[in-house]
Design a protein around this motif. Structure first.
Motif, short mmCIF file in Angstrom:
data_model
loop_
_atom_site.label_atom_id
_atom_site.label_comp_id
_atom_site.label_asym_id
_atom_site.label_seq_id
_atom_site.Cartn_x
_atom_site.Cartn_y
_atom_site.Cartn_z
N ARG A 1 23.96 -91.72 -71.33
CA ARG A 1 23.50 -92.94 -72.12
C ARG A 1 23.42 -94.15 -71.01
NH1 ARG A 1 26.77 -96.78 -73.97
NH2 ARG A 1 28.55 -95.52 -73.96
N TYR B 1 20.39 -96.62 -70.31
CA TYR B 1 20.32 -97.95 -70.36
C TYR B 1 19.69 -98.52 -69.32
CZ TYR B 1 22.56 -102.44 -71.22
OH TYR B 1 22.89 -103.92 -71.58
N LYS C 1 16.72 -101.18 -69.63
CA LYS C 1 16.89 -102.60 -69.21
C LYS C 1 15.67 -102.92 -68.02
CE LYS C 1 19.36 -105.20 -70.15
NZ LYS C 1 19.59 -106.17 -71.12
#
Length: 348
Positions: free
Chosen positions: A83, A87, A91
């Motif tokens: 994760r 992420y 982003k």
């Protein structure tokens, strides 16, 4: 100090480099600027000596993604690592077909995960022969050799290896802390990015609460350095300044360690099996318990005597214990973070 061009093993590890690793550091009370300068000037020997000895231990205790992450309550260790990588990719706005550079790629765990998640083509660069060989082997086994490639090279010489304006995006996960200067490595990253390209980084740094004038703070940074193969720990403000100095525009920044998570990022290092989030994580957490450390201590010494691992590996393993305790202390006191996130743009 380490000599140039020592003889390497078949797998790329250099025994002499491993044996000499701890000699780059002095007792904290005897450390002088000349010692730091020596590590910075010999950063390739420092980092390679560390990872020649520590890589196998990292894989034993952490898998193939050598980084920390946030955890949700009940989230498994490996799910949290994945994760954290997802992420960063999200982003950064990674899109299918992009050519992406992984700076300091380790054995390729994040590169393979991000390639699958974002459907991008990843090029990993690493100055450690042993890790590059393992990264290629794992990637072939995963059937990703056409999408993820690895090269041996110095991240302080990216332009020399790849040329300017070569990548749509670049990321670094807890790797550029090993650079002799952030301005140097960030500057190289900025140059190999295409105009308008994105750089995403999870950086190791001492937080704004850290004060080198306080002896205990200074000692903490020293323990993190020797335990993790880092020539010199630096501050969050120095990271921000370096990114701006080389011409990046910081579009988003955050210390993810400041999130009010019920489960702290450093919990796997605490060695308390009752904190394991799933049954599958019991072994991961146990390895950092007192009994796990005892087994590793004697087991590693024994296989080194048998010649299974290069001489010096046991000593590097002992520095990992220093690292574990220092990182937990740094996390609890909020003096250290392994996850300062910065998403930056190169001007179009």
């Amino acid at each position: 100090m380490p000599s140039a061009a020592p003889e390497s093993n078949v797998d790329g590890r250099v025994g002499q480099r491993i044996e000499n690793y701890s000699k780059f550091w002095q007792d904290p009370s005897k450390e002088k600027q000349v010692d730091t300068d020596n590590r910075l000037g010999s950063y390739t020997d420092v980092v390679n000596g560390y990872y020649d000895g520590a890589t196998g231990l990292y894989e034993f205790g952490w898998g193939t993604s050598f980084h920390f992450c946030r955890f949700y309550k009940g989230e498994s260790f490996y799910a949290g690592l994945a994760r954290h990588e997802h992420y960063l990719a999200a982003k950064m706005g990674l899109r299918p077909g992009m050519r992406v550079l992984d700076v300091g790629c380790g054995v390729g765990g994040p590169a393979r995960e991000i390639a699958r998640f974002a459907d991008v083509n990843v090029v990993g660069i690493n100055n450690n022969d042993f890790q590059v060989g393992r990264a290629r082997r794992y990637t072939k086994a995963a059937g990703l050799e056409g999408q993820v490639m690895f090269y041996k090279g110095d991240f302080m010489k990216l332009v020399e290896q790849f040329g300017e304006n070569s990548f749509d995006a670049v990321y670094a996960i807890e790797a550029t802390c090993h650079a002799p200067t952030w301005e140097g490595v960030y500057g190289e990253i900025q140059k190999v990015l295409k105009p308008g390209g994105t750089f995403g980084v999870y950086e190791w740094a001492m937080t704004d609460k850290w004060d080198p004038a306080i002896p205990s703070h200074k000692e903490l940074a020293h323990r993190i350095e020797i335990g993790d193969g880092i020539p010199e720990m630096r501050t969050l403000q120095q990271a921000r300044n370096a990114l701006n100095t080389v011409g990046f525009t910081i579009e988003h920044e955050e210390d993810l360690a400041e999130r009010p998570d019920e489960v702290p990022w450093y919990y796997p290092l605490e060695g308390n099996i009752f904190h394991a989030q799933t049954a599958w994580d019991l072994l991961t957490v146990w390895r950092m318990s007192w009994s796990g450390k005892v087994v590793t201590h004697y087991g590693l010494w024994f296989i080194e005597q048998l010649g299974v691992v290069p001489k010096g590996t046991w000593e590097v393993g002992e520095t990992l214990k220093i690292a574990g305790d220092a990182l937990v202390e740094g996390g609890r006191t909020k003096l250290f973070t392994p996850m300062y996130l910065a998403i930056c743009k190169k001007p179009a």
